[in-house]
Scaffold this motif. Sequence first.
Motif, short mmCIF file in Angstrom:
data_model
loop_
_atom_site.label_atom_id
_atom_site.label_comp_id
_atom_site.label_asym_id
_atom_site.label_seq_id
_atom_site.Cartn_x
_atom_site.Cartn_y
_atom_site.Cartn_z
N SER A 293 2.77 7.43 -11.68
CA SER A 293 3.94 6.55 -11.56
C SER A 293 3.86 5.70 -10.31
CB SER A 293 5.21 7.40 -11.53
OG SER A 293 5.32 8.17 -12.71
N PRO A 294 3.24 4.52 -10.39
CA PRO A 294 3.15 3.67 -9.20
C PRO A 294 4.48 3.01 -8.88
CG PRO A 294 2.31 2.50 -11.10
CD PRO A 294 2.63 3.90 -11.56
N ARG A 295 4.62 2.63 -7.63
CA ARG A 295 5.76 1.81 -7.19
C ARG A 295 5.29 0.39 -6.89
NH1 ARG A 295 6.20 6.75 -5.21
NH2 ARG A 295 8.10 7.90 -5.63
N SER A 296 3.99 0.23 -6.75
CA SER A 296 3.46 -1.10 -6.45
C SER A 296 3.04 -1.77 -7.77
CB SER A 296 2.27 -1.00 -5.50
OG SER A 296 1.29 -0.13 -6.00
N PHE A 297 3.87 -2.71 -8.19
CA PHE A 297 3.58 -3.48 -9.40
C PHE A 297 3.18 -4.90 -9.01
CE2 PHE A 297 6.09 -0.08 -11.25
CZ PHE A 297 5.43 0.15 -12.44
N ASP A 298 2.34 -5.50 -9.82
CA ASP A 298 1.90 -6.88 -9.62
C ASP A 298 3.04 -7.81 -10.02
OD1 ASP A 298 0.83 -9.43 -9.82
OD2 ASP A 298 -1.00 -8.78 -10.85
N GLY A 299 3.67 -8.43 -9.05
CA GLY A 299 4.80 -9.30 -9.29
C GLY A 299 4.47 -10.59 -10.01
N LEU B 286 13.91 -1.39 -3.74
CA LEU B 286 12.86 -2.00 -2.91
C LEU B 286 11.60 -2.37 -3.70
CD1 LEU B 286 13.09 0.30 0.24
CD2 LEU B 286 14.13 -1.96 -0.12
N TRP B 287 11.35 -1.70 -4.80
CA TRP B 287 10.07 -1.92 -5.47
C TRP B 287 10.17 -2.32 -6.94
CZ3 TRP B 287 9.14 1.00 -9.71
CH2 TRP B 287 9.86 2.19 -9.85
N ALA B 288 11.19 -1.89 -7.65
CA ALA B 288 11.21 -2.04 -9.12
C ALA B 288 11.29 -3.49 -9.58
CB ALA B 288 12.36 -1.22 -9.71
N GLY C 165 4.47 -2.39 -16.03
CA GLY C 165 3.69 -3.56 -15.63
C GLY C 165 2.29 -3.21 -15.23
N ALA C 166 1.65 -4.14 -14.57
CA ALA C 166 0.30 -3.95 -14.04
C ALA C 166 0.42 -3.52 -12.59
CB ALA C 166 -0.50 -5.26 -14.14
N ILE C 167 -0.53 -2.74 -12.16
CA ILE C 167 -0.51 -2.20 -10.80
C ILE C 167 -0.69 -3.31 -9.78
CG2 ILE C 167 -2.62 -1.39 -9.71
CD1 ILE C 167 -1.71 1.36 -10.38
N GLY C 168 0.01 -3.20 -8.68
CA GLY C 168 -0.11 -4.13 -7.57
C GLY C 168 -0.67 -3.43 -6.35
N SER C 169 -0.69 -4.12 -5.26
CA SER C 169 -1.22 -3.58 -4.01
C SER C 169 -0.18 -2.70 -3.33
CB SER C 169 -1.62 -4.71 -3.07
OG SER C 169 -1.90 -4.18 -1.79
N PRO C 170 -0.58 -1.51 -2.88
CA PRO C 170 0.36 -0.67 -2.12
C PRO C 170 0.81 -1.34 -0.83
CG PRO C 170 -1.59 0.59 -2.75
CD PRO C 170 -1.85 -0.85 -3.10
N GLU C 171 0.02 -2.32 -0.34
CA GLU C 171 0.37 -3.00 0.91
C GLU C 171 1.68 -3.77 0.80
OE1 GLU C 171 -1.34 -2.21 3.60
OE2 GLU C 171 -2.50 -0.97 2.23
N GLN C 172 2.11 -4.08 -0.39
CA GLN C 172 3.35 -4.83 -0.56
C GLN C 172 4.59 -3.95 -0.37
OE1 GLN C 172 2.51 -6.00 -4.61
NE2 GLN C 172 3.99 -4.57 -5.46
N LEU C 173 4.40 -2.64 -0.32
CA LEU C 173 5.51 -1.69 -0.20
C LEU C 173 5.90 -1.44 1.26
CD1 LEU C 173 4.25 0.97 -2.77
CD2 LEU C 173 6.10 -0.69 -3.13
N PRO C 174 7.16 -1.10 1.52
CA PRO C 174 7.54 -0.65 2.86
C PRO C 174 6.73 0.60 3.22
CG PRO C 174 9.47 -0.99 1.48
CD PRO C 174 8.27 -1.11 0.59
N GLU C 175 6.54 0.83 4.51
CA GLU C 175 5.63 1.89 4.98
C GLU C 175 5.90 3.26 4.34
OE1 GLU C 175 4.12 4.05 9.06
OE2 GLU C 175 5.27 2.21 9.21
N GLN C 176 7.16 3.70 4.29
CA GLN C 176 7.46 5.02 3.75
C GLN C 176 7.04 5.13 2.28
OE1 GLN C 176 11.57 6.19 3.96
NE2 GLN C 176 11.12 8.29 3.42
N LEU C 177 7.29 4.08 1.51
CA LEU C 177 6.89 4.09 0.10
C LEU C 177 5.38 3.96 -0.04
CD1 LEU C 177 9.72 2.00 -1.57
CD2 LEU C 177 9.43 4.48 -1.55
N ARG C 178 4.76 3.20 0.84
CA ARG C 178 3.30 3.04 0.80
C ARG C 178 2.63 4.40 0.99
NH1 ARG C 178 2.00 0.20 5.39
NH2 ARG C 178 3.42 -1.37 4.60
N GLU C 179 3.13 5.18 1.94
CA GLU C 179 2.57 6.52 2.19
C GLU C 179 2.67 7.38 0.94
OE1 GLU C 179 4.50 8.21 5.60
OE2 GLU C 179 3.76 6.63 6.93
N ARG C 180 3.81 7.33 0.26
CA ARG C 180 3.97 8.10 -0.98
C ARG C 180 3.05 7.59 -2.07
NH1 ARG C 180 10.31 8.71 -2.10
NH2 ARG C 180 9.51 9.93 -3.84
N GLU C 181 2.86 6.28 -2.11
CA GLU C 181 1.99 5.67 -3.12
C GLU C 181 0.54 6.12 -2.97
OE1 GLU C 181 1.99 2.45 -6.20
OE2 GLU C 181 3.35 3.94 -5.44
#
Length: 191
Positions: free
Chosen positions: A21-27, A80-82, A158-174
């Motif tokens: 379950s990613p949070r980083s989707f390709d916008g 923040l991500w959806a 959707g399609a997966i995006g870069s984890p770099e687009q997420l806020p730090e706390q969510l990026r760590e979880r990703e």
Amino acid sequence: MTPRTAQTSAPVLEHIATRWSPRSFDGEHAIPEGALRGAFEAARWSASANNTQPWRFIVARRGSETFRKIEDTLVGFNRLWAGSAAAMVVNIAETHDADGAPRVWAEYDLGQAVAHLVMQAHSEGLHTHQMGGFDREAIRAAFELEDRFLPISIVAIGAIGSPEQLPEQLRERELAPRTRLPLEDLILLND
């Protein structure tokens, strides 16, 4: 990125082991018209008590008014991500039939249908993230749902995006390794 394939204690289907379950989707990714038909067909053929099929869905593509209405009901980190997902689906259980008779297994049956939808979408190269963090009453109001229709969850697709687009706390979880309880902890009795 950390490998996403689950390390299972017994062999499972590849699509089960690789689903996450990613949070980083390709916008920028858009789901073409008709591309979700297979996922909803899989949901349609899920098992249900007495074949009542008590699942209903609201499907919204990013950029539509329906998507905005769904996004406005999200709470917490989901806000923040959806919004970068290509689509969101509200999963609804029909808890009573049109005559008012209760459908006591409706939420369970909806869960099975959503699991089928998610696995079919994954097999077709899409990623999903299921959410419970939304305002149920706001969904009811936004879409004027009858009382017998209970919003249970929302799925971002959707399609997966870069984890770099997420806020730090969510990026760590990703990027964190996938974990699950040991199988032995889940089985209460096995006689």
